[in-house]
Design a protein around this motif. Structure first.
Motif, PDB file in Angstrom:
ATOM      1  N   UNK A 176       0.758  -1.236   0.000  1.00 22.17           N
ATOM      2  CA  UNK A 176       0.000   0.000   0.000  1.00 22.17           C
ATOM      3  C   UNK A 176       0.789   1.288   0.000  1.00 22.17           C
ATOM      4  N   UNK A 177       2.088   1.235  -0.288  1.00 21.84           N
ATOM      5  CA  UNK A 177       2.895   2.453  -0.344  1.00 21.84           C
ATOM      6  C   UNK A 177       3.578   2.555  -1.695  1.00 21.84           C
ATOM      7  N   UNK A 178       3.788   3.769  -2.140  1.00 19.47           N
ATOM      8  CA  UNK A 178       4.442   3.998  -3.421  1.00 19.47           C
ATOM      9  C   UNK A 178       5.670   4.895  -3.283  1.00 19.47           C
ATOM     10  N   UNK A 179       5.692   5.677  -2.217  1.00 23.08           N
ATOM     11  CA  UNK A 179       6.828   6.558  -1.989  1.00 23.08           C
ATOM     12  C   UNK A 179       7.528   6.194  -0.697  1.00 23.08           C
ATOM     13  N   UNK A 180       8.632   6.853  -0.447  1.00 23.42           N
ATOM     14  CA  UNK A 180       9.410   6.603   0.761  1.00 23.42           C
ATOM     15  C   UNK A 180       9.658   7.936   1.462  1.00 23.42           C
ATOM     16  N   UNK A 181      10.058   7.852   2.747  1.00 24.58           N
ATOM     17  CA  UNK A 181      10.456   6.668   3.509  1.00 24.58           C
ATOM     18  C   UNK A 181       9.275   5.877   4.052  1.00 24.58           C
ATOM     19  N   UNK A 182       9.461   4.585   4.117  1.00 25.58           N
ATOM     20  CA  UNK A 182       8.477   3.681   4.708  1.00 25.58           C
ATOM     21  C   UNK A 182       9.154   2.904   5.824  1.00 25.58           C
ATOM     22  N   UNK A 183       8.518   2.893   6.997  1.00 23.65           N
ATOM     23  CA  UNK A 183       8.994   2.092   8.119  1.00 23.65           C
ATOM     24  C   UNK A 183       8.130   0.845   8.237  1.00 23.65           C
ATOM     25  N   UNK A 184       8.782  -0.271   8.547  1.00 22.96           N
ATOM     26  CA  UNK A 184       8.026  -1.499   8.810  1.00 22.96           C
ATOM     27  C   UNK A 184       8.634  -2.197  10.021  1.00 22.96           C
ATOM     28  N   UNK A 185       7.757  -2.548  10.951  1.00 25.10           N
ATOM     29  CA  UNK A 185       8.191  -3.321  12.111  1.00 25.10           C
ATOM     30  C   UNK A 185       7.124  -4.360  12.391  1.00 25.10           C
ATOM     31  N   UNK A 186       7.514  -5.628  12.369  1.00 26.67           N
ATOM     32  CA  UNK A 186       6.578  -6.735  12.475  1.00 26.67           C
ATOM     33  C   UNK A 186       5.522  -6.580  11.381  1.00 26.67           C
ATOM     34  N   UNK A 187       4.242  -6.468  11.731  1.00 30.31           N
ATOM     35  CA  UNK A 187       3.210  -6.364  10.699  1.00 30.31           C
ATOM     36  C   UNK A 187       2.679  -4.940  10.536  1.00 30.31           C
ATOM     37  N   UNK A 188       3.400  -3.948  11.076  1.00 29.35           N
ATOM     38  CA  UNK A 188       2.980  -2.550  10.974  1.00 29.35           C
ATOM     39  C   UNK A 188       3.853  -1.821   9.955  1.00 29.35           C
ATOM     40  N   UNK A 189       3.213  -1.140   9.017  1.00 32.64           N
ATOM     41  CA  UNK A 189       3.928  -0.349   8.024  1.00 32.64           C
ATOM     42  C   UNK A 189       3.335   1.059   7.983  1.00 32.64           C
ATOM     43  N   UNK A 190       4.212   2.067   8.039  1.00 35.38           N
ATOM     44  CA  UNK A 190       3.776   3.453   7.960  1.00 35.38           C
ATOM     45  C   UNK A 190       4.678   4.198   6.992  1.00 35.38           C
ATOM     46  N   UNK A 191       4.119   5.256   6.427  1.00 29.98           N
ATOM     47  CA  UNK A 191       4.856   6.066   5.453  1.00 29.98           C
ATOM     48  C   UNK A 191       5.125   7.443   6.057  1.00 29.98           C
ATOM     49  N   UNK A 192       6.361   7.879   5.963  1.00 29.52           N
ATOM     50  CA  UNK A 192       6.697   9.229   6.386  1.00 29.52           C
ATOM     51  C   UNK A 192       7.679   9.267   7.535  1.00 29.52           C
ATOM     52  N   UNK A 193       8.666  10.157   7.435  1.00 28.49           N
ATOM     53  CA  UNK A 193       9.652  10.294   8.495  1.00 28.49           C
ATOM     54  C   UNK A 193       9.027  10.753   9.810  1.00 28.49           C
ATOM     55  N   UNK A 194       7.847  11.390   9.741  1.00 30.17           N
ATOM     56  CA  UNK A 194       7.179  11.875  10.943  1.00 30.17           C
ATOM     57  C   UNK A 194       6.183  10.866  11.513  1.00 30.17           C
ATOM     58  N   UNK A 195       6.301   9.600  11.114  1.00 31.14           N
ATOM     59  CA  UNK A 195       5.438   8.548  11.665  1.00 31.14           C
ATOM     60  C   UNK A 195       6.221   7.545  12.496  1.00 31.14           C
ATOM     61  N   UNK A 196       7.423   7.923  12.882  1.00 29.21           N
ATOM     62  CA  UNK A 196       8.240   7.019  13.677  1.00 29.21           C
ATOM     63  C   UNK A 196       7.611   6.754  15.040  1.00 29.21           C
ATOM     64  N   UNK A 197       6.747   7.683  15.494  1.00 27.00           N
ATOM     65  CA  UNK A 197       6.091   7.479  16.787  1.00 27.00           C
ATOM     66  C   UNK A 197       5.198   6.248  16.777  1.00 27.00           C
ATOM     67  N   UNK A 198       4.600   5.935  15.624  1.00 27.17           N
ATOM     68  CA  UNK A 198       3.764   4.736  15.512  1.00 27.17           C
ATOM     69  C   UNK A 198       4.623   3.490  15.689  1.00 27.17           C
ATOM     70  N   UNK A 199       5.774   3.491  15.020  1.00 29.53           N
ATOM     71  CA  UNK A 199       6.679   2.355  15.086  1.00 29.53           C
ATOM     72  C   UNK A 199       7.246   2.208  16.497  1.00 29.53           C
TER      73      UNK A 199
END
Length: 457
Positions: free
Chosen positions: A401-424
C-alpha cells in the motif's frame, strides 16, 4: 540550474536569513495595517486530514490572537497524486494514527468508505454554507463527522449549487497559485502548514511573533516527536527481541534523509537491528514530481530537520547518475561490513554538505568518510546488480500500500513518512514489554548476562 551552483542556491533559498527577512516584511506590513495574523485554510470534506485539522482549530483560536478563514475545495490536481487510489486508502489509515495521538475523532476504517461523488458535493456545499454563516469550528467539525460516519447531509434549498461549484474551483486555483496542492493546509503570510502535522511550526512562529494570548504558551501539536526515545523502566531479554526495523529508503528523498538518521537513533536506543532497503526515486520510476511540489518538500524538510537538530539544505541533488553510483556500491559496502556507515555518509554528504555524487571527487569523499577504500570502491561503480534488489524492494512496498518513501516497517505494521516514527516506536515498546525481565528475576538475569559475556571472552 547548473549542478555546480545548485547546492549554493538551495542553501540560500532555505536559509534562516532569507526566512527572517520574509517574516519581517510580513510583520511590518501587518503592523501598519494594525491587523492580526490571518490564517487561510483549505479543506476538502472527503480528505481525512481536513477533518482532523478542523477539530484542531478551536485550540488555535483559544491560544493565539488570530483570525481564521476557510475555503472548501472539491477537486485535486491529478498531477500531484501519481497513485491517488493508494493515497486515499493510506490517508484514512494514517489519520487514525494521528487521531489517536491527539485524541481527535475519526470513526472510519478504509472498508467503510462508500461515499459517492454526489454526497461529497452536497456535503461540501453544506460545509461552505456553515463557514459563510460564521458557524463555530466545533459545529463544522460535527458536520464533517456526520459525513465520515455516513449520515445523510442536506444542504440548504436556497444554495446556488452552480455558483458554489465555481467558488470551489476558484478556491483550488487560489491554493495552487499560492504554491500548494494539498487540502488540510494553512497559508499564513507566505508559508504553508499541512494538517495537524505542521501546526507545531505555525505555533512556534506565532509564539515568536508575540501572538500568544497567555504568556509563554506551550506548543500543543508536537506529540508525534516530542516524546520519542523515552527510557525503558525495565530490563529486556535481548535474545528474544531480534525483530528488525525495516526502512525503505531513497538516496534522493529528502524525507528519507531524516528518516535514516532518526531510525538509527531509534534502533540504537532500543538495541534492535535495522535493515535499510533502497528504492529508486519517484522521478527515476517515471512518476512526475512538479516543481511546486518539489520546492514545498524541500522547504518543509528544512524546517523538519531543523527542529530535530539535523543539518539540511546545502543540497547536491543526486537524481540520476548520483543515485546510480550510490546504489552501485551497496554490495561493496555490505561485503566490508560498512553498509549502514556508507548510507549515512552518502545521505549526510549530499543533503547537508553539498557533495556531488555524480563526480569522482564527491564519491571519494563519501566512500572514505564511511571508512571504505576509494581505490577499491571505484572498481565497482559499473556494477548493476543493485537493479534487481531495488526493483524487488519497490514491489514490496507497493504490495503493502505504499508507493513513496520513507516507509517504516516493524513486524506487521507499516507506515509512510519520516514523521510517523512514533507509531513504530509504540509497537517496538509493546514488543519489548512482552520480553521484559520480571523485577524478581532481574538480578539473576544480570548475572547470566555477565557470565555469558565473560565466557565469550
Amino acid at each position: 540550474m547548473k549542478k555546480s551552483i545548485q547546492p549554493y542556491v538551495l542553501r540560500f533559498i532555505s536559509s534562516n536569513t532569507l526566512l527572517s527577512i520574509k517574516r519581517r516584511y510580513y510583520t511590518c506590513a501587518r503592523f501598519f495595517k494594525r491587523g492580526v495574523p490571518k490564517l487561510e485554510i483549505f479543506i476538502k470534506v472527503d480528505d481525512p486530514y481536513s477533518f482532523l485539522l478542523v477539530q484542531a482549530l478551536p485550540t488555535l483560536e483559544k491560544k493565539y490572537r488570530v483570525t481564521i478563514t476557510a475555503r472548501v475545495i472539491i477537486n485535486s490536481d491529478p498531477v500531484m497524486f501519481p497513485e491517488l487510489t493508494m493515497w486515499n486508502k493510506h490517508s484514512i489509515n494514517d489519520a487514525m494514527h494521528l487521531a489517536n495521538v491527539y485524541h481527535l475523532h475519526f470513526p472510519c476504517s478504509t472498508t467503510e468508505i462508500t461515499h459517492q461523488a454526489r454526497s461529497v458535493f452536497t456535503a461540501s456545499c453544506a460545509v461552505q454554507q456553515k463557514i459563510d454563516e460564521g458557524a463555530s469550528w466545533t459545529g463544522i467539525a460535527e458536520l464533517l463527522l456526520a459525513y465520515w460516519k455516513g449520515d445523510h447531509i442536506d444542504a440548504s434549498s436556497s444554495i446556488d449549487e452552480a455558483a458554489l461549484e465555481k467558488r470551489f474551483e476558484a478556491h483550488l486555483h487560489q491554493l495552487s497559485s499560492n504554491g500548494h496542492y494539498l487540502p488540510a493546509t494553512i497559508f499564513y503570510d507566505g508559508e504553508w502548514y499541512w494538517g495537524v502535522d505542521r501546526l507545531d511550526h505555525l505555533e512556534r512562529r506565532l509564539i515568536d511573533e508575540g501572538y500568544g494570548i497567555q504568556p509563554n504558551p506551550q506548543i500543543e501539536f508536537d506529540k508525534t516527536y516530542a516524546s520519542l526515545l523515552q527510557p525503558l523502566n525495565f530490563s529486556i531479554d535481548t535474545k528474544k527481541c531480534a525483530e528488525p526495523l525495516t526502512l525503505f529508503w531513497s538516496a534522493r528523498s529528502p524525507y528519507s534523509y531524516i528518516a535514516l538518521l532518526q531510525a538509527v537513533k531509534l534502533t540504537t536506543h532500543y538495541g534492535i537491528p535495522i535493515e535499510v532497503k533502497p528504492v529508486l526515486p519517484m522521478m527515476m520510476r517515471g512518476l512526475y514530481v512538479p516543481p511546486k511540489k518539489a520546492i514545498y518538500i524541500f522547504l518543509d524538510t528544512k524546517r523538519e530537520a531543523q527542529k530535530l537538530g539535523i543539518n539540511y539544505g546545502f543540497l547536491a541533488d543526486p537524481l540520476g547518475e548520483g543515485v546510480e553510483r550510490c546504489y552501485a556500491l551497496l554490495a561493496y559496502a555490505r561485503a566490508n561490513n560498512k553498509y549502514l556507515d556508507y548510507l549515512l555518509s552518502f545521505a549526510k554528504s549530499v543533503n547537508a554538505h553539498g557533495v556531488r555524487a555524480d563526480t569522482d571527487s564527491g564519491m571519494e569523499k563519501i566512500v572514505e568518510d564511511a571508512g571504505l577504500s576509494w581505490q577499491e570502491a571505484k572498481r565497482h561503480l559499473a556494477n548493476t546488480d543493485w537493479k534487481n534488489e531495488v526493483t524487488a524492494n519497490q514491489s514490496d512496498i507497493y504490495q503493502n500500500g505504499s508507493w513513496g518513501v520513507p516507509v517504516f516497517r516493524y513486524k506487521d505494521i507499516q507506515v509512510w513518512g519520516q514523521d510517523r516514527l512514533f507509531v513504530i516506536e509504540d509497537v517496538i515498546r509493546q514488543n519489548l514489554t512482552l520480553h521484559k525481565v520480571a523485577p524478581i528475576d532481574k538480578a539473576m538475569h544480570d548475572i547470566r548476562q555477565a557470565v555469558g559475556s565473560s565466557q565469550d571472552e
